[in-house]
Design a protein around this motif. Structure first.
Motif, short mmCIF file in Angstrom:
data_model
loop_
_atom_site.label_atom_id
_atom_site.label_comp_id
_atom_site.label_asym_id
_atom_site.label_seq_id
_atom_site.Cartn_x
_atom_site.Cartn_y
_atom_site.Cartn_z
N THR A 35 76.58 89.86 29.18
CA THR A 35 75.74 90.25 30.32
C THR A 35 75.25 89.02 31.10
N THR A 36 74.85 87.97 30.38
CA THR A 36 74.37 86.76 31.06
C THR A 36 75.47 86.23 31.98
N VAL A 90 67.43 94.06 27.48
CA VAL A 90 68.76 93.46 27.59
C VAL A 90 68.64 91.99 27.20
N ILE A 91 69.33 91.62 26.12
CA ILE A 91 69.25 90.23 25.65
C ILE A 91 70.10 89.35 26.57
N ILE A 92 69.52 88.26 27.04
CA ILE A 92 70.31 87.34 27.85
C ILE A 92 70.53 86.01 27.13
N GLN A 93 69.70 85.74 26.11
CA GLN A 93 69.98 84.58 25.26
C GLN A 93 69.56 84.91 23.83
N LYS A 94 70.46 84.65 22.91
CA LYS A 94 70.20 85.00 21.52
C LYS A 94 69.27 83.97 20.88
N PHE A 128 63.41 93.36 30.06
CA PHE A 128 63.17 94.78 29.82
C PHE A 128 63.32 95.54 31.12
N LEU A 129 64.14 96.57 31.09
CA LEU A 129 64.42 97.33 32.32
C LEU A 129 63.88 98.75 32.22
#
Ligand code: ARG
Length: 576
Positions: free
Chosen positions: A314-315, A302-306, A288-289
């Motif tokens: 992004t990852t 921002v999702i980095i792993q589903k 979370f940004l």
């Protein structure tokens, strides 16, 4: 010779002697008008304000300390406290002479940095589209410019070679191979992708196989790996043809595709969790940004792993920035990507900085550019609304240039016309893109880019051949010119000054990553040469010394145009 840097140093010295702080900004720029001299120093007003002094009075004191003996013939205070500097003609002449005789026009090598440039980045099993064209052309000009100055440039072609679609593509390639259609099908990547997708949607057994293949590919299965590699190889060998034709310096060894970062991804996710930056949210792993807000005004996630374990674009970009710093030892990274990906990059980099993967003193720069639009102001498409194949676009450029060159030179041999048409056609497409300030969308217009007037490739290429023709007519070799260089006419002085600005222009392009600044410079230079050529007879000059002096200015013009176009990746021709 970097005149701007030289004058800046001198003026700031004088400012300090006049009482200004050591870090004062002299703001030395080329003057906008001839009556203001060649350069003006604009920094005095701001400093006077800080010191609580009258600007003109401070300017007087600065002038007393400003020692430009031998460099300037005149200095004067103008307006509220500008200093106008008129360069000394003898000094100009000497420097022009030196530039002509030194290799690389006498331009100094800089303190070398390792600079990674992310550009081109097409996707596997897809045709390169116009967005990749802009990135490829502009990025390559940045590469050439930075390399010319002596930097260690690493070309990073961030090819889209990974993702769930590869199961489908492998299954489809297999199907085509079984039916002996593989070679043919891959000749048209766009159709290949479309048909793969259609089969996936219509045939459940095929879809099932596709899903199995993704999993197998990700776990390193040899067969899937080989099929995947085949797709990458075919795509990149097709793209290589385009790169070669475009005179772009990318090759296979520059491919650093998304797949390169696969092995880093699990470690990144667990590290971000350990650092408290990433959290579980509805089964997915999210950062979370606070810097970004979602529609509800809350910090953006921002999702980095589903949920299913898959990683995202992004990852990969987080890993890739980390890799560029840690493994490639980048001092600076430039990304030439279209402006629609700006938010994506900023998010990835915000995470990168927070995690401490790349220190703040290593810039990550997004050099964004707009879209290529058709003449109707809508995204550039074929008449039926499809993406325009780059190779078709270049063929059309060649055809149009051929007609143009043939019209101008009815006597020329077929071979020569063909060669010229290729250089002019490709040059026109590239130059049209390079000459626009990159952030804006730009209208792709054949007539404009192939015009012989205006800031176009044909105009500059023609201007270059005109300079060369002076030497051809005289039967003199531009390389072995002798004699003094003397500047007496205004037009000579203007041309010489502009010629000597090449270094500051190239320095600016390198700093800002903006090739259009070089285009504007070359266009201006060509115009100044025309003015000089019309008003200052070269071969018909009365004195032999004047003739040789002017020939040297002409030779330096030719070299500068050629070198400038070379940093842009535009080839030149000897006649046209
Ligand atoms: N392949 C991507 C696309 O077609 C562009 C990749 C740009 N580079 C990057 N590091 N994200 O949109």
């Amino acid at each position: 010779m970097n005149i701007q840097a030289l004058l800046s140093a001198k003026v700031s010295q004088a400012m300090v002697l006049a009482g200004a702080p050591a870090d004062c900004e002299p703001q030395v720029r080329p003057s906008a008008r001839v009556q203001f001299g060649d350069y003006q120093a604009n920094g005095i007003m701001a400093v006077a304000k800080k010191l609580g002094q009258a600007p003109r009075q401070l300017a007087e004191t600065v002038l007393q300390h400003l020692d430009l003996a031998g460099i300037a013939s005149k200095m004067e205070i103008a307006g509220p406290g500008f200093i106008n500097i008129f360069l000394d003609r003898q000094w100009l002449a000497e420097n022009a002479k030196t530039a002509l005789r030194q290799p690389r026009l006498g331009i100094a090598h800089v303190e070398p940095q390792t600079i990674v440039i992310d550009y081109s980045a097409p996707n596997v099993a897809k045709e390169m589209h116009v967005g990749h064209v802009r990135s490829t052309i502009i990025g390559d000009a940045a590469v050439r410019t930075l390399e010319f100055l002596g930097h260690h440039v690493i070309r990073a072609n961030h090819v889209g070679d990974w993702g769930t679609q590869f199961g489908m593509l492998i299954a489809y390639l297999e199907k085509q191979q079984n039916e002996n259609h593989a070679e043919m099908a891959l000749a048209d990547l766009e159709a290949f992708y479309r048909e793969a997708k259609r089969t996936y949607d219509e045939d459940p057994a095929f879809a099932e196989r596709a899903r199995r293949y993704v999993v197998k590919l990700q776990s390193g299965d040899e067969y899937c790996r080989q099929m995947w590699k085949k797709l990458v190889d075919i795509t990149m060998s097709q793209n290589q043809k385009v790169y070669d034709r475009l005179n772009v310096t990318l090759s296979r060894k520059d491919v650093m595709g998304e797949s390169l970062y696969n092995d880093m991804l699990p470690g990144i996710v667990s590290d971000l969790k350990a650092k408290g930056l990433a959290v579980e949210s509805e089964g997915a792993t999210v950062v979370f940004l606070d810097e970004f807000q979602n529609k509800e005004g809350e910090p953006m996630g921002v999702i980095i792993q589903k949920k299913d374990g898959g990683y995202l674009y992004t990852t990969t970009d987080i890993a890739c920035a980390k890799y560029r710093y840690e493994t490639l030892h980048a001092d600076r990274v430039l990304y030439y990507i279209d402006s629609r990906q700006h938010q994506h990059l900023l998010q990835a980099w915000t995470i990168v900085r927070k995690a401490g993967y790349v220190p703040d003193n290593v810039p990550l720069e997004h050099h964004a550019f707009g879209m290529m639009l058709g003449k109707d102001g809508r995204p550039f498409k074929t008449r039926s609304g499809g993406t325009i194949k780059l190779s078709d676009l270049l063929d059309e450029a060649y055809q149009r240039a051929y007609t143009l060159v043939r019209e101008k030179n009815p006597e020329m041999s077929e071979d020569e016309v063909k060669q010229l048409a290729e250089v002019v056609g490709i040059g026109a497409v590239k130059y049209a893109d390079l000459s626009k300030s990159r952030t804006t969308d730009y209208i792709f217009d054949w007539d404009n880019m192939l015009a012989f007037e205006g800031n176009t490739a044909p105009y500059l290429l023609y201007a270059y051949t005109r300079v060369l023709s002076v030497f051809r007519k005289a039967g003199i070799d531009a390389e072995t010119l002798k004699g003094e260089l003397v500047i007496t006419e205004d037009r000579e002085a203007l041309l010489a000054t502009r010629l000597l600005q090449f270094e500051e222009v190239i320095t600016q392009v390198a700093r800002d990553g903006t090739p259009h600044v070089m285009c504007a410079y070359l266009y201006d230079l060509a115009g100044l040469f025309s003015g000089f050529y019309e008003h200052c007879p070269i071969l018909n000059a009365e004195e032999e010394s004047t003739r040789f002096s002017r020939l040297q200015l002409a030779a330096l013009t030719a070299k500068t145009l050629q070198q400038g176009l070379d940093t842009l990746g535009i080839k030149t021709v000897e006649r046209m």
